[in-house]
Design an enzyme around this catalytic site. Structure first.
Site, PDB file in Angstrom:
ATOM      1  N   LEU A 134       0.865  -1.171   0.000  1.00  0.00           N
ATOM      2  CA  LEU A 134       0.000   0.000   0.000  1.00  0.00           C
ATOM      3  C   LEU A 134       0.901   1.220   0.000  1.00  0.00           C
ATOM      4  O   LEU A 134       1.983   1.204   0.601  1.00  0.00           O
ATOM      5  CB  LEU A 134      -0.908   0.022   1.239  1.00  0.00           C
ATOM      6  N   ASP A 135       0.483   2.274  -0.674  1.00  0.00           N
ATOM      7  CA  ASP A 135       1.270   3.502  -0.707  1.00  0.00           C
ATOM      8  C   ASP A 135       1.407   4.087   0.700  1.00  0.00           C
ATOM      9  O   ASP A 135       0.628   3.769   1.605  1.00  0.00           O
ATOM     10  CB  ASP A 135       0.606   4.538  -1.615  1.00  0.00           C
TER      11      ASP A 135
END
Length: 274
Positions: A134-135
């Site tokens: 996930l960013d």
């Protein structure tokens, strides 16, 4: 001057393996086997090897890539340690700000550091692999496991494991924009698969993807004219996020099998304590 590509760990281990893998066993190397079995994490194992605290089949072993198999006998600090490993998986509610990398050049912290800080002592010895990424600014469900085969299964485009996101976007997407997402749109790295898309509120969109390319949700929504402001992942496969931010819980074997379509099998090597 171009940097020389780093040799993958599996390839390095394969090059050092001098004997064929015993039938019914699994190709593995010492550091990975220790981490999978929860004896100690990879970093701790590498330090123990440097300090001469690990014995393999009766002699001090310092090579992290030393091959191990079902008949291997391992001692750490003089104590016999079994390398039998069972597949473990957990869900973690990722907060914003931390990266899903081994280190953070900005010094804010990594998700691995956050996870280890809250794990129980008996689980800190495992080497935990993130199932996808996930960013930094994306929150929500992030899965971890000690089994690389589960990572490969859940992240492969061929298995079509779905990921459900909720995005707050700029503007109000029209039905036409949502339909473009449902039909699949062309990104700079190729066409995106059709996605499940529906409007939850004027500026809130739910997207369900079956692939996980770099910044894919953000790029898809930007492509239809609605850049993402915030992004949250609610589910992976049939697994729904059900723990508070920064918290975690172990998954049951049934959840892994039914929620992700992955059936855990006994994992060799099972080193013999001696």
């Amino acid at each position: 001057m171009a940097r020389k590509p780093k040799t993958p760990r599996w390839l390095e281990a394969a090059r050092r393996r001098k004997e064929p893998v015993p039938e019914g066993s699994r190709a593995d190397w010492l550091v990975r086997a220790l981490g999978r079995a929860g004896v100690m994490s990879r970093a701790e194992a590498e330090q123990a090897l440097r300090e001469g605290r690990v014995e393999l089949d009766g002699h001090v072993e310092r090579d992290p890539f030393a091959p191990v198999h079902s008949g291997s006998a391992v001692r750490v600090d003089g104590q016999p340690r079994a390398l039998e490993a069972r597949t473990l998986a957990l869900m973690f509610h990722k907060p914003a700000g931390v990266v899903v990398h081994g280190s953070d050049p900005e010094g804010i912290g990594t998700v691995f550091e956050r996870l280890r800080a809250v794990l129980t002592p008996e689980l800190r010895g495992y080497e935990w692999y993130a199932v996808g990424r996930l960013d930094r600014d994306t929150t929500g469900l992030l899965l971890f496991t000690n089994e690389e085969r589960l990572v490969a299964h859940a992240t492969s485009p061929e298995t079509h494991v779905s990921k459900r996101y909720v995005a707050e976007v700029e503007g109000q997407p029209s039905e036409e924009s949502l339909q473009r997402l449902r039909e699949g749109i062309l990104l700079e790295d190729g066409p995106a698969r059709p996605a499940g898309a529906r409007l939850l509120a004027p500026s809130r969109v739910e997207l369900v993807l079956t692939e996980g390319r770099h910044h894919q949700v953000k790029r898809m929504l930007a492509a239809v004219g609605h850049p993402v402001r915030t992004l949250h992942r609610e589910a992976v496969g049939e697994l729904l996020l059900d723990v508070p931010e920064g918290a975690w819980r172990l998954l049951t074997e049934a959840e892994v099998e039914q929620g992700l379509g992955f059936r855990a099998i006994p994992s060799a090597p099972a080193g013999k304590p001696r």
